[in-house]
Design a protein around this motif. Structure first.
Motif, mmCIF file in Angstrom:
data_model
loop_
_atom_site.group_PDB
_atom_site.id
_atom_site.type_symbol
_atom_site.label_atom_id
_atom_site.label_comp_id
_atom_site.label_asym_id
_atom_site.label_seq_id
_atom_site.Cartn_x
_atom_site.Cartn_y
_atom_site.Cartn_z
ATOM 1 N N PRO A 211 0.832 -1.203 0.000
ATOM 2 C CA PRO A 211 0.000 0.000 0.000
ATOM 3 C C PRO A 211 0.868 1.254 0.000
ATOM 4 C CG PRO A 211 0.072 -0.971 2.171
ATOM 5 C CD PRO A 211 0.859 -1.881 1.266
ATOM 6 N N GLU A 212 0.342 2.311 -0.587
ATOM 7 C CA GLU A 212 1.096 3.554 -0.652
ATOM 8 C C GLU A 212 1.046 4.279 0.691
ATOM 9 O OE1 GLU A 212 0.540 4.922 -5.224
ATOM 10 O OE2 GLU A 212 -1.149 5.192 -3.871
ATOM 11 N N THR A 213 2.206 4.655 1.174
ATOM 12 C CA THR A 213 2.278 5.363 2.453
ATOM 13 C C THR A 213 3.318 6.458 2.380
ATOM 14 O OG1 THR A 213 3.949 3.846 3.269
ATOM 15 C CG2 THR A 213 1.665 3.307 3.831
ATOM 16 N N ILE A 214 3.282 7.344 3.355
ATOM 17 C CA ILE A 214 4.287 8.403 3.437
ATOM 18 C C ILE A 214 4.458 8.739 4.922
ATOM 19 C CG2 ILE A 214 2.541 10.232 3.155
ATOM 20 C CD1 ILE A 214 4.707 11.796 1.561
ATOM 21 N N THR A 215 5.674 9.103 5.311
ATOM 22 C CA THR A 215 5.853 9.467 6.719
ATOM 23 C C THR A 215 5.352 10.889 6.934
ATOM 24 O OG1 THR A 215 8.067 10.348 6.360
ATOM 25 C CG2 THR A 215 7.916 8.025 6.992
ATOM 26 N N VAL A 216 4.995 11.185 8.166
ATOM 27 C CA VAL A 216 4.535 12.508 8.534
ATOM 28 C C VAL A 216 5.634 13.524 8.199
ATOM 29 C CG1 VAL A 216 3.909 13.978 10.497
ATOM 30 C CG2 VAL A 216 2.987 11.649 10.317
ATOM 31 N N GLN A 217 6.859 13.129 8.520
ATOM 32 C CA GLN A 217 8.011 13.969 8.269
ATOM 33 C C GLN A 217 8.153 14.339 6.788
ATOM 34 O OE1 GLN A 217 11.298 12.517 10.490
ATOM 35 N NE2 GLN A 217 11.795 14.678 10.722
ATOM 36 N N GLU A 218 8.054 13.316 5.958
ATOM 37 C CA GLU A 218 8.212 13.536 4.523
ATOM 38 C C GLU A 218 7.063 14.385 3.972
ATOM 39 O OE1 GLU A 218 10.837 12.876 2.731
ATOM 40 O OE2 GLU A 218 9.954 13.486 0.824
ATOM 41 N N ALA B 254 7.670 19.425 10.715
ATOM 42 C CA ALA B 254 6.990 18.192 11.099
ATOM 43 C C ALA B 254 6.142 18.391 12.358
ATOM 44 C CB ALA B 254 8.003 17.068 11.307
ATOM 45 N N VAL B 255 6.656 19.176 13.316
ATOM 46 C CA VAL B 255 5.894 19.389 14.568
ATOM 47 C C VAL B 255 4.555 20.070 14.280
ATOM 48 C CG1 VAL B 255 7.699 19.372 16.300
ATOM 49 C CG2 VAL B 255 7.264 21.474 15.013
ATOM 50 N N ASP B 256 4.574 20.992 13.307
ATOM 51 C CA ASP B 256 3.326 21.685 12.982
ATOM 52 C C ASP B 256 2.318 20.735 12.335
ATOM 53 O OD1 ASP B 256 4.290 24.031 14.044
ATOM 54 O OD2 ASP B 256 5.192 24.669 12.140
ATOM 55 N N LEU B 257 2.847 19.833 11.514
ATOM 56 C CA LEU B 257 1.940 18.869 10.891
ATOM 57 C C LEU B 257 1.386 17.905 11.944
ATOM 58 C CD1 LEU B 257 0.541 17.697 8.428
ATOM 59 C CD2 LEU B 257 2.604 16.388 7.909
ATOM 60 N N VAL B 258 2.237 17.514 12.888
ATOM 61 C CA VAL B 258 1.778 16.644 13.972
ATOM 62 C C VAL B 258 0.628 17.331 14.724
ATOM 63 C CG1 VAL B 258 2.416 15.647 16.216
ATOM 64 C CG2 VAL B 258 3.935 15.348 14.244
ATOM 65 N N LYS B 259 0.782 18.647 14.959
ATOM 66 C CA LYS B 259 -0.278 19.398 15.642
ATOM 67 C C LYS B 259 -1.569 19.388 14.832
ATOM 68 C CE LYS B 259 2.636 22.596 18.217
ATOM 69 N NZ LYS B 259 3.351 23.848 17.945
ATOM 70 N N GLU B 260 -1.424 19.601 13.521
ATOM 71 C CA GLU B 260 -2.602 19.592 12.646
ATOM 72 C C GLU B 260 -3.327 18.249 12.725
ATOM 73 O OE1 GLU B 260 -4.124 21.920 10.914
ATOM 74 O OE2 GLU B 260 -2.643 23.434 11.512
ATOM 75 N N LEU B 261 -2.522 17.196 12.708
ATOM 76 C CA LEU B 261 -3.091 15.853 12.751
ATOM 77 C C LEU B 261 -3.785 15.599 14.083
ATOM 78 C CD1 LEU B 261 -0.181 14.064 10.908
ATOM 79 C CD2 LEU B 261 -2.568 13.942 10.198
ATOM 80 N N MET B 262 -3.209 16.139 15.145
ATOM 81 C CA MET B 262 -3.832 15.988 16.468
ATOM 82 C C MET B 262 -5.199 16.656 16.479
ATOM 83 S SD MET B 262 -0.897 16.478 19.298
ATOM 84 C CE MET B 262 0.408 15.301 19.525
ATOM 85 N N LYS B 263 -5.274 17.833 15.830
ATOM 86 C CA LYS B 263 -6.566 18.527 15.744
ATOM 87 C C LYS B 263 -7.603 17.640 15.090
ATOM 88 C CE LYS B 263 -4.826 23.155 14.990
ATOM 89 N NZ LYS B 263 -4.757 24.121 13.885
ATOM 90 N N THR C 117 3.345 10.460 15.692
ATOM 91 C CA THR C 117 4.646 11.118 15.800
ATOM 92 C C THR C 117 5.136 11.431 14.391
ATOM 93 O OG1 THR C 117 5.883 9.073 15.591
ATOM 94 C CG2 THR C 117 5.197 9.699 17.817
ATOM 95 N N ALA C 118 6.249 12.158 14.319
ATOM 96 C CA ALA C 118 6.795 12.545 13.007
ATOM 97 C C ALA C 118 7.249 11.332 12.201
ATOM 98 C CB ALA C 118 7.957 13.510 13.200
ATOM 99 N N ASN C 119 7.577 10.257 12.892
ATOM 100 C CA ASN C 119 8.055 9.059 12.186
ATOM 101 C C ASN C 119 6.938 8.133 11.728
ATOM 102 O OD1 ASN C 119 10.782 9.627 12.326
ATOM 103 N ND2 ASN C 119 10.953 8.745 14.383
ATOM 104 N N ALA C 120 5.718 8.449 12.137
ATOM 105 C CA ALA C 120 4.600 7.575 11.783
ATOM 106 C C ALA C 120 4.339 7.625 10.281
ATOM 107 C CB ALA C 120 3.352 8.019 12.534
#
Ligand code: GTP
Ligand code: MG
Length: 370
Positions: free
Chosen positions: A1-8, A17-26, A32-35
């Motif tokens: 399956p196609e995937t991408i890390t949060v970081q990428e 990456a921290v800002d994207l993690v925050k967005e995802l939490m919302k 985490t960034a490595n997910a």
């Protein structure tokens, strides 16, 4: 399956990456960034953040890179590509050097040779043999692991006073794994304690049956030191090549593999290419592994500038934007934009793979380009 890390994903949206993690939490996703995110989730998040998403798969980017299959009538005979293997000190380098001296063209040019990792010996009458120079077993394995199968024939050098040794066995298993035919060069027959027949019988234990033992593997007794019987070895190579019916279409955009590459202080990236099919021209635009470039200049193994290089012809190429890896494939493409697109895609892929290896997740390939 196609995937991408949060970081990428964050990197491709030029955000931290921290800002994207925050967005995802919302959105209720605790990651985490490595997910890794699946493609659909990643697309939703990116679109929520105002990005337009274009999914690109490997198949799309690399589409058409290899070009169409060649028609049988376009296939022309090409020289064999030969690799010399054998145990330490059994005479690989000596044998290569001795055979190189039989090149009629080099003789005429005054024999100024240049180390480019591969060379061609011209025996006259349209008989040519391409040798891969001292590739070593590690390089051979590396090239094979990258899918580059450039060798047609393996010369197994065995010293007649030493017979089969560990690296002889290693070379035999390389040849077998690659499905490449072997020619045995029984070397150092000039030595008083040489015992060529012991070599032949010892080979039986490794399932190599030479012709005089009733098998179909050619064997030739040589002395690299005394330059004895080199013509017989060359004839054996040419005979084996004939059996393999080696052919390639020279009239198409070039394709091939990197034999050797390095960074030169004055000249930038310098790579030795072996053309597998087509003809490489000065000015060609190409992608090679995750690098790209425009052929600024080409030299052959005699140090001569050449304007073009056909199948099985090794050339040193200048004009790449970075140093490729041995075994990388090169393809000529129609534009710099295309070359850059493929190179950048592969760079990202290699980065993703490295990231996945360090983070322990199994990231298959890049899926979104934002
Ligand atoms: P590595 O690269 O170290 O694995 O060795 P190699 O297989 O390339 O062997 P090389 O050609 O360096 O030869 C090793 C030694 O054997 C040298 O001293 C050569 O002079 C000698 N030698 C090579 N071929 C012959 C030969 O046909 N006869 C004799 N008598 N000596 C040879
Ligand atoms: Mg050597």
């Amino acid at each position: 399956p196609e995937t991408i890390t949060v970081q990428e994903l964050a990197a491709r949206m030029s955000m931290r990456a921290v800002d994207l993690v925050k967005e995802l939490m919302k959105e209720g996703q605790m990651v985490t960034a490595n997910a890794t995110l699946d493609a659909d989730t990643a697309q939703l998040v990116a679109e929520d953040l105002g990005h337009s998403v274009k999914r690109v798969s490997e198949a799309d980017v690399e589409e058409g890179l290899e070009g169409a299959a060649d028609k049988p009538e376009d296939m022309k005979p090409r020289p064999p590509v030969v690799t010399i293997m054998g145990h330490v000190d059994h005479g690989k380098t000596s044998l290569l050097d001795a055979m190189r001296q039989t090149d009629i063209v080099a003789g005429e040019a005054g024999g100024i040779t240049q180390h480019i990792g591969a060379y061609q010996v011209d025996l006259g009458d349209n008989r040519k043999i391409t040798f891969l120079d001292t590739p070593g077993h590690a390089a051979f394995t590396q090239m094979r692991s990258r899918g580059a199968q450039v060798t047609d024939i393996i010369i197994l050098v065995v010293a007649a006073d030493d017979s089969i040794m560990p690296q002889t066995e290693e070379a035999i298993s390389h040849a077998k794994a690659a499905g490449v035919p072997i020619i045995v060069a029984i070397n150092k027959v000039d030595k008083p304690d040489a015992d060529p027949n012991k070599v032949r019988t010892d080979l039986l234990q490794h399932e190599i049956q030479v012709e005089s033992m009733g098998g179909d593997v050619q064997d030739v007794e040589v002395s690299a030191l005394k330059k004895m019987n080199l013509d017989a070895l060359q004839d054996a190579i040419l005979l084996q090549a004939e059996l393999l019916e080696l052919k390639a279409n020279p009239d198409r955009p070039a394709e091939g593999a990197v034999v050797e590459a390095r960074l030169d202080k004055g000249r930038g990236a310098v790579a030795t290419f072996l053309v597998e099919r087509g003809t490489l021209h000065r000015g060609d635009i190409l992608v090679v592994g995750s690098e790209w470039g425009k052929v600024r200049a080409m030299h052959d193994d005699k140090g001569q500038q050449v304007k073009e290089a056909g199948p099985a012809y090794p050339v040193e190429v200048l004009g790449l934007d970075g140093v490729p890896e041995p075994g990388d494939k090169f393809n000529v493409v129609e534009s710099e934009a295309r070359a850059r697109e493929v190179a950048e895609f592969r760079k990202r892929q290699r980065r993703d793979k490295a990231a996945a290896q360090t983070s322990g997740t199994s990231l298959e390939q890049m899926m979104a380009q934002l």
